[in-house]
Design a protein around this motif. Structure first.
Motif, PDB file in Angstrom:
ATOM      1  N   ARG A  58      -3.732  -0.742   4.286  1.00  0.00           N
ATOM      2  CA  ARG A  58      -4.708  -0.803   5.272  1.00  0.00           C
ATOM      3  C   ARG A  58      -4.398   0.653   6.002  1.00  0.00           C
ATOM      4  NH1 ARG A  58      -6.054  -4.468   2.963  1.00  0.00           N
ATOM      5  NH2 ARG A  58      -6.271  -6.464   3.447  1.00  0.00           N
ATOM      6  N   LEU A  59      -5.850   0.945   6.530  1.00  0.00           N
ATOM      7  CA  LEU A  59      -5.885   2.390   7.292  1.00  0.00           C
ATOM      8  C   LEU A  59      -4.898   2.209   8.597  1.00  0.00           C
ATOM      9  CD1 LEU A  59      -7.060   5.082   7.825  1.00  0.00           C
ATOM     10  CD2 LEU A  59      -8.861   3.934   9.164  1.00  0.00           C
ATOM     11  N   THR A  60      -4.918   1.149   9.175  1.00  0.00           N
ATOM     12  CA  THR A  60      -3.966   0.880  10.412  1.00  0.00           C
ATOM     13  C   THR A  60      -2.571   1.056   9.809  1.00  0.00           C
ATOM     14  OG1 THR A  60      -3.950  -1.486  10.077  1.00  0.00           O
ATOM     15  CG2 THR A  60      -5.459  -0.606  11.505  1.00  0.00           C
ATOM     16  N   GLN A  74      -2.122   4.976   9.793  1.00  0.00           N
ATOM     17  CA  GLN A  74      -2.002   5.530  11.200  1.00  0.00           C
ATOM     18  C   GLN A  74      -0.457   5.344  11.734  1.00  0.00           C
ATOM     19  OE1 GLN A  74      -5.416   3.432  12.525  1.00  0.00           O
ATOM     20  NE2 GLN A  74      -6.508   5.115  12.143  1.00  0.00           N
ATOM     21  N   PHE A  99      -9.235   9.907  14.465  1.00  0.00           N
ATOM     22  CA  PHE A  99      -8.685   8.971  13.298  1.00  0.00           C
ATOM     23  C   PHE A  99      -7.529   8.148  13.749  1.00  0.00           C
ATOM     24  CE2 PHE A  99     -10.581  12.742  10.732  1.00  0.00           C
ATOM     25  CZ  PHE A  99     -11.578  11.935  10.509  1.00  0.00           C
TER      26      PHE A  99
END
Length: 319
Positions: free
Chosen positions: A32-34, A37, A160
């Motif tokens: 996942r992008l989260t 990050q 982002f």
């Protein structure tokens, strides 16, 4: 292609394998992008601490005090904001000056008195730990002001979903990379670490380079301490030393990447990410609490073995 062979960028392939493994085993949480990050935001300070080691280690000076310098600036920043009500700008300047003073103490012990860097920085680290306990009383220094105003330094999303410490780590990393890879001073730093006596005989100011390395190490570690206080909203007396093992593992593993046994920024950055991806995957998969420590220990032992292998191979090639 030689630049892409496993012996040159093996950590990149290992990191990809780890990422694929946890993406397959934890498809609902890991890819996942989260997650990416979170990995970058939470490990930016670890990258800074690793970068702080690179310059002195290029001259074969090992600074074991960086975790305590980091902890000292962390609790000092919290104390100055909470107890003394100082502005954030003044607090940052004073903490960086404190870190510089810590670096000067290491310079006196290692360069001027000629004490082995392992022993000297271990001793200075104990001294800095005493200052940490004196300031904090062995309890975290915290206040709502740290969580709100001071926290903006570290927790505001810029782009982002990334926070300021990520970009601070990138800037510091690029500066150290430029120093080592694009300047005469960088070549002299490597020469000092490879053979100090030979470097000195050809006119390299090896003592000055070691002085500079210890000062850079302390300043960057001090900056990391300020940022971690802003991240967690407290100055903890235990927060700095916990980064020491991770940073050394990253730097030694990074030395086996890209530069064939030389300490370098890009290798350390990749190593930090590999460790971070593995640790995040273990946490998401619900691994035992000892799993992360076991993983880090394997990384450190492997990196030391690879580092030794690279040194032996380099000497054999040059013989």
């Amino acid at each position: 292609m030689k630049p892409l062979r496993f012996g040159n960028i093996g950590a990149v392939y290992v990191g990809l394998i780890i990422a694929v493994y946890f993406s397959v085993t934890q498809p609902d949480l890991f890819p996942r992008l989260t997650t990416l990050q979170l990995i970058l935001n939470q490990n930016s300070v670890a990258a800074l601490v690793a970068f702080s080691l690179i310059v002195p280690m290029c001259t074969r000076v090992f600074d074991l005090s960086i975790g305590y310098v980091m902890g000292m600036t962390s609790v000092t920043a919290a104390y100055l904001v909470v107890e003394r009500q100082l502005s954030f700008t003044v607090t940052i300047v004073l903490c960086l000056l404190l870190a510089l003073a810590a670096g000067l103490l290491n310079v006196v012990l290692v360069v001027m008195l000629g004490i082995d860097s392992f022993i000297a920085t271990l001793a200075s680290g104990a001294f800095f730990q005493a200052i940490i306990l004196l300031i904090s009383g062995n309890v975290p220094v915290t206040d709502q002001r740290l969580n709100q105003d001071f926290g903006k330094i570290s927790n505001t999303e810029i782009i982002f979903g990334l926070t300021p410490p990520v970009f601070v780590a990138i800037v510091i990393g690029l500066l150290i990379w430029w120093l080592l890879e694009r300047t005469v001073t960088g070549r002299r730093l490597y020469a000092t670490g490879f053979n100090e006596e030979a470097a000195r005989l050809v006119g390299v100011q090896t003592r000055r380079l070691r002085v500079g390395g210890l000062l850079v190490s302390a300043l960057v570690a001090g900056l990391a301490g300020i940022l971690v206080t802003a991240q967690v909203g407290a100055g903890s007396p235990e927060i700095g030393p916990g980064y020491l093992l991770t940073s050394f593992a990253a730097v030694f593993l990074g030395a086996t990447q890209f530069r064939g046994g030389r300490f370098n920024v890009q290798g350390a950055a990749v190593a930090v990410l590999v460790i971070a991806v593995g640790s995040a995957g273990l946490a998401i998969s619900g691994a035992p609490v000892w799993g992360s420590s076991m993983f880090l220990g394997i990384i450190l032992l492997s990196s030391l073995a690879l580092r030794r292998y690279e040194e032996v191979r380099s000497r054999t090639r040059n013989a």
